[in-house]
Design a protein around this motif. Structure first.
Motif, PDB file in Angstrom:
ATOM      1  N   ALA A 119     -16.633 -36.068 -14.216  1.00  0.00           N
ATOM      2  CA  ALA A 119     -16.882 -34.986 -14.601  1.00  0.00           C
ATOM      3  C   ALA A 119     -16.671 -33.830 -13.797  1.00  0.00           C
ATOM      4  CB  ALA A 119     -18.393 -34.743 -15.142  1.00  0.00           C
ATOM      5  N   LEU A 120     -17.107 -34.107 -12.418  1.00  0.00           N
ATOM      6  CA  LEU A 120     -16.801 -32.936 -11.355  1.00  0.00           C
ATOM      7  C   LEU A 120     -15.562 -32.645 -11.118  1.00  0.00           C
ATOM      8  CD1 LEU A 120     -18.348 -30.794  -9.636  1.00  0.00           C
ATOM      9  CD2 LEU A 120     -18.542 -32.780  -7.918  1.00  0.00           C
ATOM     10  N   ALA A 121     -14.645 -33.689 -11.165  1.00  0.00           N
ATOM     11  CA  ALA A 121     -13.208 -33.876 -10.879  1.00  0.00           C
ATOM     12  C   ALA A 121     -12.812 -32.688 -11.886  1.00  0.00           C
ATOM     13  CB  ALA A 121     -12.655 -35.111 -10.830  1.00  0.00           C
ATOM     14  N   MET A 122     -13.030 -33.062 -13.277  1.00  0.00           N
ATOM     15  CA  MET A 122     -12.362 -32.123 -14.175  1.00  0.00           C
ATOM     16  C   MET A 122     -12.992 -30.748 -13.988  1.00  0.00           C
ATOM     17  SD  MET A 122     -10.127 -33.623 -15.701  1.00  0.00           S
ATOM     18  CE  MET A 122      -9.894 -32.134 -17.203  1.00  0.00           C
ATOM     19  N   LYS A 123     -14.144 -30.450 -13.854  1.00  0.00           N
ATOM     20  CA  LYS A 123     -14.785 -29.184 -13.545  1.00  0.00           C
ATOM     21  C   LYS A 123     -13.846 -28.444 -12.454  1.00  0.00           C
ATOM     22  CE  LYS A 123     -19.209 -29.943 -15.285  1.00  0.00           C
ATOM     23  NZ  LYS A 123     -20.712 -29.734 -14.989  1.00  0.00           N
ATOM     24  N   THR A 124     -13.622 -29.090 -11.244  1.00  0.00           N
ATOM     25  CA  THR A 124     -12.782 -28.791 -10.143  1.00  0.00           C
ATOM     26  C   THR A 124     -11.502 -28.241 -10.479  1.00  0.00           C
ATOM     27  OG1 THR A 124     -13.987 -30.035  -8.721  1.00  0.00           O
ATOM     28  CG2 THR A 124     -12.067 -29.145  -8.048  1.00  0.00           C
ATOM     29  N   PHE A 125     -10.973 -29.234 -11.570  1.00  0.00           N
ATOM     30  CA  PHE A 125      -9.538 -28.777 -11.944  1.00  0.00           C
ATOM     31  C   PHE A 125      -9.495 -27.463 -12.955  1.00  0.00           C
ATOM     32  CE2 PHE A 125      -6.702 -29.542 -15.683  1.00  0.00           C
ATOM     33  CZ  PHE A 125      -5.442 -29.489 -14.922  1.00  0.00           C
ATOM     34  N   TRP A 175      -4.868 -32.914  -7.746  1.00  0.00           N
ATOM     35  CA  TRP A 175      -5.072 -34.176  -7.127  1.00  0.00           C
ATOM     36  C   TRP A 175      -6.706 -34.134  -7.825  1.00  0.00           C
ATOM     37  CZ3 TRP A 175      -3.808 -33.340  -1.428  1.00  0.00           C
ATOM     38  CH2 TRP A 175      -2.443 -33.730  -1.159  1.00  0.00           C
ATOM     39  N   ALA A 176      -7.355 -33.002  -8.332  1.00  0.00           N
ATOM     40  CA  ALA A 176      -8.506 -33.182  -8.982  1.00  0.00           C
ATOM     41  C   ALA A 176      -8.446 -33.751 -10.311  1.00  0.00           C
ATOM     42  CB  ALA A 176      -9.259 -31.657  -9.025  1.00  0.00           C
ATOM     43  N   LEU A 177      -7.339 -33.479 -11.038  1.00  0.00           N
ATOM     44  CA  LEU A 177      -7.001 -34.058 -12.360  1.00  0.00           C
ATOM     45  C   LEU A 177      -6.410 -35.523 -12.113  1.00  0.00           C
ATOM     46  CD1 LEU A 177      -6.328 -34.060 -15.274  1.00  0.00           C
ATOM     47  CD2 LEU A 177      -4.176 -33.158 -14.682  1.00  0.00           C
ATOM     48  N   ALA A 178      -5.780 -35.667 -10.969  1.00  0.00           N
ATOM     49  CA  ALA A 178      -5.163 -37.110 -10.856  1.00  0.00           C
ATOM     50  C   ALA A 178      -6.417 -38.033 -10.518  1.00  0.00           C
ATOM     51  CB  ALA A 178      -4.448 -37.142  -9.570  1.00  0.00           C
ATOM     52  N   ILE A 179      -7.647 -37.603  -9.841  1.00  0.00           N
ATOM     53  CA  ILE A 179      -8.541 -38.416  -9.671  1.00  0.00           C
ATOM     54  C   ILE A 179      -9.331 -38.979 -10.970  1.00  0.00           C
ATOM     55  CG2 ILE A 179     -11.071 -38.387  -8.887  1.00  0.00           C
ATOM     56  CD1 ILE A 179     -10.233 -36.972  -6.447  1.00  0.00           C
ATOM     57  N   TYR A 180      -9.341 -37.916 -11.790  1.00  0.00           N
ATOM     58  CA  TYR A 180      -9.939 -38.306 -13.276  1.00  0.00           C
ATOM     59  C   TYR A 180      -9.071 -39.240 -14.137  1.00  0.00           C
ATOM     60  CZ  TYR A 180     -12.177 -37.331 -17.869  1.00  0.00           C
ATOM     61  OH  TYR A 180     -12.854 -37.419 -18.947  1.00  0.00           O
ATOM     62  N   ARG A 181      -7.720 -39.012 -13.742  1.00  0.00           N
ATOM     63  CA  ARG A 181      -6.839 -39.732 -14.535  1.00  0.00           C
ATOM     64  C   ARG A 181      -6.318 -41.162 -13.754  1.00  0.00           C
ATOM     65  NH1 ARG A 181      -7.672 -38.809 -20.116  1.00  0.00           N
ATOM     66  NH2 ARG A 181      -7.543 -36.640 -20.181  1.00  0.00           N
ATOM     67  N   LYS A 182      -6.869 -41.328 -12.591  1.00  0.00           N
ATOM     68  CA  LYS A 182      -6.286 -42.304 -11.661  1.00  0.00           C
ATOM     69  C   LYS A 182      -5.789 -43.686 -12.406  1.00  0.00           C
ATOM     70  CE  LYS A 182      -8.891 -44.911  -8.945  1.00  0.00           C
ATOM     71  NZ  LYS A 182      -9.756 -45.418  -8.126  1.00  0.00           N
ATOM     72  N   ASP A 183      -6.612 -44.124 -13.216  1.00  0.00           N
ATOM     73  CA  ASP A 183      -6.411 -45.573 -13.846  1.00  0.00           C
ATOM     74  C   ASP A 183      -5.232 -45.350 -14.774  1.00  0.00           C
ATOM     75  OD1 ASP A 183      -8.308 -46.600 -12.852  1.00  0.00           O
ATOM     76  OD2 ASP A 183      -9.605 -46.663 -14.414  1.00  0.00           O
ATOM     77  N   GLU A 184      -4.873 -44.216 -15.440  1.00  0.00           N
ATOM     78  CA  GLU A 184      -3.635 -43.965 -16.222  1.00  0.00           C
ATOM     79  C   GLU A 184      -2.369 -44.081 -15.330  1.00  0.00           C
ATOM     80  OE1 GLU A 184      -4.236 -40.982 -19.244  1.00  0.00           O
ATOM     81  OE2 GLU A 184      -6.461 -41.388 -19.187  1.00  0.00           O
ATOM     82  N   TYR A 185      -2.395 -43.293 -14.385  1.00  0.00           N
ATOM     83  CA  TYR A 185      -1.331 -43.159 -13.552  1.00  0.00           C
ATOM     84  C   TYR A 185      -0.832 -44.396 -12.934  1.00  0.00           C
ATOM     85  CZ  TYR A 185      -1.395 -38.043 -13.495  1.00  0.00           C
ATOM     86  OH  TYR A 185      -0.994 -36.680 -13.901  1.00  0.00           O
ATOM     87  N   ALA A 186      -2.048 -45.441 -12.607  1.00  0.00           N
ATOM     88  CA  ALA A 186      -1.947 -46.762 -12.079  1.00  0.00           C
ATOM     89  C   ALA A 186      -1.171 -47.718 -13.074  1.00  0.00           C
ATOM     90  CB  ALA A 186      -2.993 -47.244 -11.396  1.00  0.00           C
ATOM     91  N   ALA A 187      -1.560 -47.544 -14.184  1.00  0.00           N
ATOM     92  CA  ALA A 187      -1.118 -48.375 -15.135  1.00  0.00           C
ATOM     93  C   ALA A 187       0.479 -48.142 -15.379  1.00  0.00           C
ATOM     94  CB  ALA A 187      -1.840 -47.934 -16.580  1.00  0.00           C
ATOM     95  N   VAL A 188       0.863 -46.716 -15.141  1.00  0.00           N
ATOM     96  CA  VAL A 188       2.627 -46.702 -15.305  1.00  0.00           C
ATOM     97  C   VAL A 188       3.028 -46.514 -14.113  1.00  0.00           C
ATOM     98  CG1 VAL A 188       2.206 -45.712 -17.745  1.00  0.00           C
ATOM     99  CG2 VAL A 188       1.841 -44.186 -15.697  1.00  0.00           C
TER     100      VAL A 188
END
Length: 295
Positions: free
Chosen positions: A262-268, A182-195
């Motif tokens: 950035a913190l979301a990716m650091k958490t991931f 989910w930490a990665l999903a927060i960072y990539r949220k717009d990409e997941y939404a687009a597909v």
């Protein structure tokens, strides 16, 4: 495309970093299953079979996700979206890897490991990728069962049985998976939404997802203490688990209170280090604890 470039493309299809983590946790499961050295045949052929099956599942995942991958910045450079490889040949490659994995596990390890590995392969490559990933924001929670299986597979490769201690290792990875992904999903949220992939941040928002990252991390802390509680590990592991968990909890709290991409990716990133270190502590403790008892 040169032969070396083509071979590298096939190699990238297997998600080597993911497979390496899978194999590592499986090997730790092997060593924890016995007080002495793992028999060489179980270690070599069990690792080979589990690794080949994980690689096969990764290739199938690439094939099924190729259209979505082409639209996401994180994945659009993969071999199938770029046209470096074709889906048909990639499917043949996946089938060859899967058949080899089953042949090794059935013929040179044991049927239980082969059956459990096949279930894990189907769970990730088919049930998660085809259905769960696109059906529910709890996709990574339910589908995490397949990703949590490797230590059980490793244990079974050595002992030929399902042991409660192996299931503790399964539980650790199962609970670790949601805050990790989910930490990665927060960072990539717009990409997941687009597909149109309903990851939790897409369907319920970042705040809700950050809260659940924290809740799962809090749950992870007592779960990681269970090997010590059940007498499976000693003080060395206990101290390591507490320290590693404390850092993970700090990341989760910061992500909730002061959220940034950035913190979301650091958490991931830390979550991967956390799992590697936690299983390393388990492995080292497994051989330190008997020595400590002799002092």
């Amino acid at each position: 495309m040169t032969l070396s470039e083509q071979l590298n493309s096939y190699y990238q299809l297997t998600k080597p970093k993911v497979v390496a983590l899978i194999v590592f946790t499986a090997v730790v499961g092997m060593f924890l299953s016995t007080p002495g050295m793992v028999p060489w045949d179980a270690l070599v052929f069990g690792t080979l079979g589990i690794g080949l099956a994980a690689a096969s599942a990764a290739v199938i995942n690439h094939i099924l996700d190729r259209r979505e991958d082409a639209s996401m910045a994180r994945t659009q450079g993969r071999p199938l979206p770029t046209g470096s490889l074709q889906a048909g040949r990639s499917l043949v490659f996946a089938l060859v890897l899967g058949v080899l994995a089953m042949a090794v596990l059935v013929g040179l390890v044991n049927p239980l490991t082969a059956a459990l590995t096949l279930l894990s392969l189907i769970g990730y490559a088919i049930i998660y990728t085809v259905y769960l990933k696109r059906a529910t924001p709890q996709n990574i929670v339910i589908g995490g069962a397949a990703g949590a299986a490797p230590p059980v597979l490793g244990w079974a490769a050595v002992t030929g049985e399902l042991h409660p201690h192996a299931l503790l290792l399964f539980l650790i990875i199962f609970v670790w998976t949601p805050p990790h992904f989910w930490a990665l999903a927060i960072y990539r949220k717009d990409e997941y939404a687009a597909v149109d992939i309903p990851m939790l941040p897409v369907t319920h928002g970042d705040d809700f997802t950050r809260l659940h990252i924290l809740l799962y991390t809090i749950l992870l802390l007592p779960v990681t203490l269970l090997p010590w509680v059940m007498g499976m590990s000693g003080l060395f592991y206990l101290v390591g688990a507490v320290l590693l968990g404390g850092v993970f909890l700090a990341y989760a709290i910061l992500l909730l209170l002061r959220p940034t991409p950035a913190l979301a990716m650091k958490t991931f990133g830390y979550s991967i280090t956390y799992l590697l270190a936690l299983f390393t502590f388990l492995l080292v403790d497994h051989y330190l604890s008997p020595l400590a008892g002799l002092v």
